[in-house]
Design a protein around this motif. Structure first.
Motif, PDB file in Angstrom:
ATOM      1  N   UNK A 118     -10.745 -58.550-101.781  1.00  0.00           N
ATOM      2  CA  UNK A 118      -9.766 -58.438-100.446  1.00  0.00           C
ATOM      3  C   UNK A 118      -9.008 -56.975-100.420  1.00  0.00           C
ATOM      4  N   UNK A 119      -8.889 -56.561 -99.204  1.00  0.00           N
ATOM      5  CA  UNK A 119      -7.802 -55.670 -99.169  1.00  0.00           C
ATOM      6  C   UNK A 119      -7.429 -55.180-100.104  1.00  0.00           C
ATOM      7  N   UNK A 120      -5.983 -56.082-100.205  1.00  0.00           N
ATOM      8  CA  UNK A 120      -4.621 -55.944-100.559  1.00  0.00           C
ATOM      9  C   UNK A 120      -4.650 -55.994-101.818  1.00  0.00           C
ATOM     10  N   UNK A 121      -5.852 -55.832-102.474  1.00  0.00           N
ATOM     11  CA  UNK A 121      -6.349 -55.430-103.913  1.00  0.00           C
ATOM     12  C   UNK A 121      -7.378 -54.276-103.710  1.00  0.00           C
ATOM     13  N   UNK A 122      -8.083 -53.452-102.735  1.00  0.00           N
ATOM     14  CA  UNK A 122      -8.320 -52.624-102.942  1.00  0.00           C
ATOM     15  C   UNK A 122      -7.439 -51.773-102.614  1.00  0.00           C
ATOM     16  N   UNK A 123      -7.152 -49.958-103.611  1.00  0.00           N
ATOM     17  CA  UNK A 123      -7.336 -48.614-103.075  1.00  0.00           C
ATOM     18  C   UNK A 123      -7.914 -48.011-102.316  1.00  0.00           C
ATOM     19  N   UNK A 124      -7.809 -47.105-101.768  1.00  0.00           N
ATOM     20  CA  UNK A 124      -7.859 -46.461-101.106  1.00  0.00           C
ATOM     21  C   UNK A 124      -8.178 -44.953-101.078  1.00  0.00           C
ATOM     22  N   UNK A 125      -9.014 -44.049-100.952  1.00  0.00           N
ATOM     23  CA  UNK A 125      -8.591 -42.527-101.088  1.00  0.00           C
ATOM     24  C   UNK A 125      -9.664 -41.763-100.453  1.00  0.00           C
ATOM     25  N   UNK A 126      -8.674 -40.614 -99.830  1.00  0.00           N
ATOM     26  CA  UNK A 126      -9.893 -39.769 -98.592  1.00  0.00           C
ATOM     27  C   UNK A 126      -9.800 -38.464 -99.533  1.00  0.00           C
ATOM     28  N   UNK A 127     -10.952 -38.518 -99.478  1.00  0.00           N
ATOM     29  CA  UNK A 127     -11.679 -37.135-100.384  1.00  0.00           C
ATOM     30  C   UNK A 127     -12.233 -35.956 -99.255  1.00  0.00           C
ATOM     31  N   UNK A 128     -11.340 -34.200 -99.458  1.00  0.00           N
ATOM     32  CA  UNK A 128     -11.731 -33.896 -98.657  1.00  0.00           C
ATOM     33  C   UNK A 128     -12.213 -32.415 -99.062  1.00  0.00           C
ATOM     34  N   UNK A 129     -13.210 -31.688 -98.070  1.00  0.00           N
ATOM     35  CA  UNK A 129     -13.866 -31.005 -98.789  1.00  0.00           C
ATOM     36  C   UNK A 129     -13.677 -29.271 -99.208  1.00  0.00           C
ATOM     37  N   UNK A 130     -14.513 -28.896-100.405  1.00  0.00           N
ATOM     38  CA  UNK A 130     -14.013 -27.808-100.686  1.00  0.00           C
ATOM     39  C   UNK A 130     -14.592 -26.700 -99.792  1.00  0.00           C
ATOM     40  N   UNK A 131     -14.549 -25.422-100.131  1.00  0.00           N
ATOM     41  CA  UNK A 131     -15.781 -24.725 -99.247  1.00  0.00           C
ATOM     42  C   UNK A 131     -17.181 -24.952 -99.783  1.00  0.00           C
TER      43      UNK A 131
END
Length: 357
Positions: A118-131
């Protein structure tokens, strides 16, 4: 037997990599097209207005971020996981879109998420790019093992990178200094919109943002402007891009002679004066000018002991600006840590999310 100074070996590995990539001119230098003329003037003006008005106040005035509506397709799915690719129009304000390359105006993301959780049991992380981190694969490999902990990984392809790269640009070598500010401002607005989308539209209860090197600078800015507690995980990150281009190894890959000639249009400048001009412009990327985040205990910096790109004092300046944050040190340089310390980065992501209320 000859004793080997491991720390020095890591440090010189950074310099060897820098020599191959930058001093030997195997690729064109950064900013071979100059400063960027009126585009740079516009971006400087907009950035200074934000700082002058107070970023905390401005972030409230610009809250919530613009709504996005990603269009998704499934890349693959298995019994335990699913990988989707999404596109959406960048939510940047119209004034920025007028100077952003058309190729960069469509954002591309990939979302790796656990199935049957379930979504409410899942965490969410945005990964941003290095050079130089084009595409999605490296960051998906970093996030992949976190599926077992019910953590979804969303990878944003940076403007000016991958399929968002303008045709005259070779690799990651941005043509103008103004492109670096545009890349950063666009990335920040897109990541803010993605975090808000994840919370309000999808229903994730715990969210975070991470990035390595340049991506860590952007992650810190994004997290500081978010109006609810968020885990902020900057890895191998300076407090400002000025450190990377004026003190670190990237200075050897910068077209200083071109920038000197470009400035001759408005008056003769020495190499030292042009470097100082670069410091002034890139001071607009100084994370310490951004407000302290909502939950500083969920901020974990990971830094390398022998980093040839990011000096120790720059990392400590970040921690001092955000009391309550944590710095974790790994033994290595910028390049070797990028390769060998994924488990440390993954542990920081887990711990940052666990510290959220």
């Amino acid at each position: 037997m000859v004793a080997v100074n491991v720390g020095a070996a890591h440090y010189w590995l950074d310099h060897l990599y820098g020599a191959i990539m930058h001093r030997m001119r195997l690729a064109p230098p950064f900013f071979s097209g100059g400063w960027g003329g009126r585009k740079l003037e516009l971006l400087e003006q907009m950035s200074r207005q934000l700082i002058a008005q107070g970023l905390a106040q401005v972030s409230l005035q610009h809250w919530p971020p613009p709504a996005i509506n990603p269009v998704w397709r499934t890349v693959w799915e298995s019994r335990k996981a699913k990988l989707q690719e999404g596109i959406f129009t960048t939510p940047c304000e119209d004034m920025l879109k007028q100077v952003l390359p058309i190729e960069s105006q469509t954002a591309r993301v990939r979302l790796l998420s656990p199935r049957h959780v379930p979504i409410h049991e899942t965490s969410f992380v945005v990964h941003l790019a290095g050079t130089g981190d084009h595409g999605f694969d490296r960051r998906l490999r970093l996030g992949g093992p976190l599926l077992e902990k019910n953590i979804a990984t969303l990878v944003l392809e940076s403007p000016y990178y991958g399929k968002r790269r303008p045709p005259l640009q070779r690799g990651a070598r941005l043509l103008c200094v103004s492109d670096l500010l545009l890349l950063g401002r666009t990335t920040i607005e897109e990541a803010r919109a993605l975090l808000y989308w994840a919370e309000t539209e999808e229903g994730y209860k715990k969210v975070g943002v991470c990035g390595l090197s340049m991506g860590g600078v952007h992650a810190a800015m994004v997290g500081s402007l978010h109006r609810s507690p968020v885990a902020i995980l900057p890895f191998l990150t300076p407090h400002s891009a000025a450190v990377a281009f004026c003190e670190g190894i990237l200075q050897y890959g910068t077209a200083w002679e071109v920038l000197m000639r470009d400035e001759l249009l408005s008056g003769s400048m020495t190499r030292e004066q042009v470097v100082e001009r670069m410091r002034t412009v890139l001071s607009l990327t100084d994370v310490t000018q951004f407000p302290a985040p909502q939950n500083p205990k969920s901020v974990i910096f990971v830094a390398a002991t022998d980093d040839g790109y990011v000096p120790d004092h720059s990392v400590l300046k970040l921690q001092q600006a955000w009391p309550g944050s944590e710095v974790r040190w790994v033994r290595g340089g910028h390049v070797s840590s990028f390769i060998f310390h994924n488990k440390t980065f993954q542990k920081a992501i887990l711990d940052g999310l666990d510290r959220l209320p």
